[in-house]
Design a protein around this motif. Structure first.
Motif, PDB file in Angstrom:
ATOM      1  N   UNK A 171      34.204  18.648  27.159  1.00 23.37           N
ATOM      2  CA  UNK A 171      34.218  20.045  26.728  1.00 23.37           C
ATOM      3  C   UNK A 171      34.167  20.960  27.941  1.00 23.37           C
ATOM      4  N   UNK A 172      34.926  22.040  27.897  1.00 20.41           N
ATOM      5  CA  UNK A 172      34.947  22.999  29.003  1.00 20.41           C
ATOM      6  C   UNK A 172      34.848  24.412  28.447  1.00 20.41           C
ATOM      7  N   UNK A 173      34.452  25.328  29.327  1.00 19.14           N
ATOM      8  CA  UNK A 173      34.468  26.749  28.986  1.00 19.14           C
ATOM      9  C   UNK A 173      35.727  27.362  29.581  1.00 19.14           C
ATOM     10  N   UNK A 174      36.549  27.955  28.744  1.00 18.87           N
ATOM     11  CA  UNK A 174      37.817  28.502  29.220  1.00 18.87           C
ATOM     12  C   UNK A 174      37.624  29.556  30.305  1.00 18.87           C
ATOM     13  N   UNK A 197      52.492  32.996  32.805  1.00 26.29           N
ATOM     14  CA  UNK A 197      52.265  34.280  32.139  1.00 26.29           C
ATOM     15  C   UNK A 197      50.923  34.328  31.443  1.00 26.29           C
ATOM     16  N   UNK A 198      50.566  33.226  30.769  1.00 26.91           N
ATOM     17  CA  UNK A 198      49.253  33.176  30.116  1.00 26.91           C
ATOM     18  C   UNK A 198      48.132  33.225  31.151  1.00 26.91           C
ATOM     19  N   UNK A 202      45.020  36.090  31.686  1.00 25.49           N
ATOM     20  CA  UNK A 202      43.591  35.790  31.479  1.00 25.49           C
ATOM     21  C   UNK A 202      42.762  35.793  32.759  1.00 25.49           C
ATOM     22  N   UNK A 203      43.371  35.479  33.904  1.00 27.63           N
ATOM     23  CA  UNK A 203      42.586  35.297  35.131  1.00 27.63           C
ATOM     24  C   UNK A 203      43.218  36.049  36.301  1.00 27.63           C
ATOM     25  N   UNK A 204      42.363  36.457  37.221  1.00 25.66           N
ATOM     26  CA  UNK A 204      42.841  37.087  38.458  1.00 25.66           C
ATOM     27  C   UNK A 204      42.950  36.073  39.588  1.00 25.66           C
ATOM     28  N   UNK A 205      42.216  34.945  39.473  1.00 30.49           N
ATOM     29  CA  UNK A 205      42.269  33.894  40.493  1.00 30.49           C
ATOM     30  C   UNK A 205      43.283  32.815  40.086  1.00 30.49           C
ATOM     31  N   UNK A 206      43.964  32.197  41.056  1.00 30.39           N
ATOM     32  CA  UNK A 206      44.934  31.138  40.735  1.00 30.39           C
ATOM     33  C   UNK A 206      44.223  29.854  40.323  1.00 30.39           C
ATOM     34  N   UNK A 251      44.955  37.658  25.794  1.00 28.03           N
ATOM     35  CA  UNK A 251      43.817  38.562  25.600  1.00 28.03           C
ATOM     36  C   UNK A 251      43.933  39.331  24.287  1.00 28.03           C
ATOM     37  N   UNK A 252      45.159  39.567  23.865  1.00 33.65           N
ATOM     38  CA  UNK A 252      45.393  40.310  22.622  1.00 33.65           C
ATOM     39  C   UNK A 252      45.009  39.501  21.384  1.00 33.65           C
ATOM     40  N   UNK A 253      44.811  38.194  21.580  1.00 31.99           N
ATOM     41  CA  UNK A 253      44.518  37.321  20.453  1.00 31.99           C
ATOM     42  C   UNK A 253      45.732  36.575  19.931  1.00 31.99           C
TER      43      UNK A 253
END
Length: 287
Positions: A171-174, A197-198, A202-206, A251-253
């Protein structure tokens, strides 16, 4: 020139190598050389010359190879339409299919179709969707099944939508995904752009990429052995994988979806094999 000559010159033009060409033609290299020498005598010009590691075509040879390719296409179309004039559904169905769909979906579909239409044979090319698009554009296949969104001037039918999923052994935390070892794999630009694109949404870091694999199945095996996480299309996942899967959303769901399309030219509908296969796919509520 006849069909055998057309085929020989086309394969030689593709391979640029006498040994590999002879192997593909299932003839000896001397037999191929003899056939090509006869062609040069027939046209009174040199078609190719030897270079280190292979051969290069002259301008005359290139022109003849292009002519041979067109003649093979015309001959195949003539055979298709001649068979189509008969009452029963028979002939060869030429398909170009993306690798994942070919691996996980196509065999069962072809088995079911061949049970209904036993006089239909299949000629199937598989590869990345960009390769299948090229085969469809050049009329080397009658139907293309491609994953991702591509511009197409002919008919286009949506076959399937699937979600992209994060897979992991534990299990991981997204939200912590940029901190986890990430496993990449080679794929076509359409899927790569969808994943990127996804990620940027969701993230600013690669991602912290720790492995680059050549195939999705290899990537999945690495995840099974707890060597990192990866993002795969849902089609690649099986209940027996025993992995944690997380359907991706923006992020929009909205879910991150990948489309699978059936593409073909309008003229192909004149062939009973093509029309019946398209009708067959349209009756499948779940592909």
């Amino acid at each position: 020139m006849d069909e055998k000559d057309w085929t020989a010159i086309c394969i030689l033009h593709e391979e640029k190598n006498l040994t590999r060409s002879a192997e593909r033609l299932f003839i000896s290299q001397p037999a191929l050389t003899y056939r090509l020498k006869n062609l040069e005598n027939e046209f009174g010009t040199r078609l190719f010359f030897k270079v280190k590691g292979g051969i290069e075509f002259t301008s005359e040879g290139t022109h003849l190879a292009e002519y041979a390719g067109e003649m093979l296409k015309k001959l195949q179309r003539t055979k298709d339409f001649m068979l189509n004039m008969q009452n029963e559904v028979r002939g060869t169905l030429r398909l170009g299919v993306s690798s994942n769909f070919a691996q996980y979906k196509l065999p069962k579909l072809l088995k079911e179709f061949s049970t209904q239409y036993p006089n239909v044979q299949f000629n199937v090319n598989t590869g990345w969707s960009t390769d299948i698009m090229h085969l469809l554009d050049s009329s080397n296949v009658q139907l293309g099944i491609m994953r991702g969104n591509y511009d197409w001037y002919g008919r286009k039918t949506l076959l399937h939508k699937e979600r992209l999923c994060l897979i992991s052994k534990k299990e991981v935390e997204l939200d912590r995904l940029p901190e986890l070892p990430f496993i990449n794999y080679k794929t076509d630009s359409s899927l790569k752009n969808l994943i990127n694109g996804w990620w940027h949404d969701r993230f600013s870091d690669p991602p912290m990429v720790t492995m680059e694999t050549d195939r999705q199945e290899t990537c999945k095996e690495m995840v099974k052995n707890d060597l990192g996480v990866a993002i795969l299309p849902e089609i690649c996942l099986q209940p027996g994988d025993n992995l944690f899967t997380y359907g991706l959303s923006y992020k929009s769901g909205d879910p991150v979806l990948r489309n699978t399309w059936l593409m073909y030219n309008e003229d192909s509908l004149q062939l009973s094999t093509v029309k019946n296969f398209i009708d067959f796919l349209s009756t499948r509520t779940k592909i």
